[in-house]
Design an enzyme around this catalytic site. Structure first.
Site, mmCIF file in Angstrom:
data_model
loop_
_atom_site.group_PDB
_atom_site.id
_atom_site.type_symbol
_atom_site.label_atom_id
_atom_site.label_comp_id
_atom_site.label_asym_id
_atom_site.label_seq_id
_atom_site.Cartn_x
_atom_site.Cartn_y
_atom_site.Cartn_z
ATOM 1 C CG PHE A 50 -1.318 3.844 14.981
ATOM 2 C CD1 PHE A 50 -1.124 4.185 13.649
ATOM 3 C CD2 PHE A 50 -2.581 3.398 15.379
ATOM 4 C CE1 PHE A 50 -2.164 4.085 12.729
ATOM 5 C CE2 PHE A 50 -3.621 3.296 14.471
ATOM 6 C CZ PHE A 50 -3.416 3.641 13.134
ATOM 7 C CG ASP A 51 6.326 4.904 17.628
ATOM 8 O OD1 ASP A 51 6.238 5.088 18.850
ATOM 9 O OD2 ASP A 51 7.230 5.400 16.929
ATOM 10 N N GLY A 52 3.934 6.471 18.480
ATOM 11 C CA GLY A 52 3.494 7.863 18.538
ATOM 12 C C GLY A 52 4.339 8.803 17.698
ATOM 13 C CG PHE A 59 1.514 1.572 11.075
ATOM 14 C CD1 PHE A 59 1.879 1.442 9.736
ATOM 15 C CD2 PHE A 59 0.193 1.308 11.426
ATOM 16 C CE1 PHE A 59 0.945 1.056 8.773
ATOM 17 C CE2 PHE A 59 -0.742 0.918 10.473
ATOM 18 C CZ PHE A 59 -0.358 0.793 9.152
ATOM 19 C CG ASP A 113 9.902 6.541 14.099
ATOM 20 O OD1 ASP A 113 10.776 7.418 14.201
ATOM 21 O OD2 ASP A 113 9.402 5.975 15.094
#
Length: 351
Positions: free
Chosen positions: A202-204, A319, A321
């Protein structure tokens, strides 16, 4: 009105109960070797579109160039031709491995993944999808084929925890409806993936957390961002769209830990963030702690490209954004999923 003991009405009710019991016993015997799909309120429901699960690039071209009738005809003519794996395929296989391990440890528990094929395909295409699913030995019992209609209402009805699609508009619609969603992108290189451990990266900001910090970077620059994060180190970040899915993974990990399987856990989670540890890392770690969530590995890259690190991790899905991180990951062989959430989307559209 309560039936009188010994009356014909009571006898009828008892007979009906016996019929139900007999039907249930018959059905239980039929499905004894294959676990039934869990009830949606207990399951972690992962809805996957057909273009995310399988490689349908050629079929999509026919649909766009020749229309829906030719597309359906082509799919029916080729229904015994097995589809090749798509970007979500290895992720789904890894989910099923976790399910198999959970069923060994907790045979009567329904808290496991339920994979739903959620597609706006027409039902006539279903036979080819079923043949391909059976060929690969996938356990996907729930199909939702909406015949061109948006699947969003069905996602809500299925209590969907995560929706993966190749259609960015559908994903955007799902995010706006409050459903954790991402657009799948195929890796540009073939790499091998773990068969024994689900690996999720995961990105943060704007993925696990809200985009509040990203907004400061975009509007006021990095120095203001570092200052803001240090001032707010003890104030947890608001949650982002994928926080719930990390929570779901954490719940399942704890089930393995409870059976003394921590070292042999089939789920591993990674935080891969462009933040730098010394300047802005503490707030992230304290936020996760305040949520009661563990992440197995946290990688603070201080603005370095994510692609080379992801090659080492080899996640089944990553993931993020921001499209430039997705593209960087893709080039080096990582299957990436774009989360269209937060301030970065405004900048991507205007770029």
């Amino acid at each position: 009105e309560v039936p009188q003991p010994g009356s014909a009405e009571e006898a009828g009710l008892q007979e009906a109960e016996r019929d139900w019991a007999a039907a249930k016993a018959f059905y239980d015997n039929l499905v004894s070797k294959k676990p039934r799909p869990p009830k949606p309120q207990h399951a972690i429901t992962v809805a996957v579109s057909s273009r995310a699960l399988f490689d349908l690039v050629e079929e999509r071209r026919i649909y766009e160039e020749q229309g829906v009738e030719k597309y359906v005809e082509y799919q029916q003519q080729n229904e015994n031709v097995i589809l090749k794996p798509g970007p979500a395929f290895h992720f789904v296989k890894a989910l099923e491995h976790v399910n198999a391990r959970l069923l060994e440890l907790y045979p009567d528990d329904e808290e496991r993944f339920d994979i739903v094929l959620m597609t706006n395909n027409h039902a006539q295409v279903g036979v080819r999808l079923i043949n391909s699913i059976n060929h690969y030995g996938l356990t996907i019992e729930r199909f939702c084929m909406t015949g061109g209609k948006s699947p969003i209402g069905y996602l809500t009805a299925y209590l969907t925890n995560l929706y993966l699609s190749a259609d960015s508009e559908k994903v955007q619609e799902a995010i706006e409806a409050g459903i954790a969603s991402a657009t799948m992108f195929t890796a540009n290189k073939d790499v091998s993936y773990s068969d024994t451990q689900l690996r999720v990266a995961f990105d943060g900001d704007a993925v696990l957390f809200s985009d509040e910090s990203e907004q400061i970077v975009k509007e006021q620059g990095l120095d203001k961002f570092f200052e803001h994060e240090q001032l707010n180190e003890n104030k947890p970040l608001a949650q982002g769209p994928l926080k719930g899915f990390l929570e779901d993974l954490g719940k399942l990990q704890k089930k393995f830990y409870a059976k003394n399987e921590r070292l042999n856990c089939p789920i591993r989670t990674f935080l891969v963030t462009a933040r730098s540890a010394a300047s802005s890392g503490a707030r992230v770690l304290k936020t996760l702690r305040s949520w009661g969530l563990e992440i197995d590995e946290a990688l603070f890259l201080a603005g370095a490209p994510k692609g080379p690190i992801l090659v080492k991790i080899r996640p089944h899905i990553f993931f993020d954004d921001q499209m430039f991180h997705i593209e960087g990951a893709q080039k080096l062989g990582t299957i990436a999923a774009h989360v269209p959430y937060g301030v970065a989307q405004k900048y991507q559209k205007s770029a």
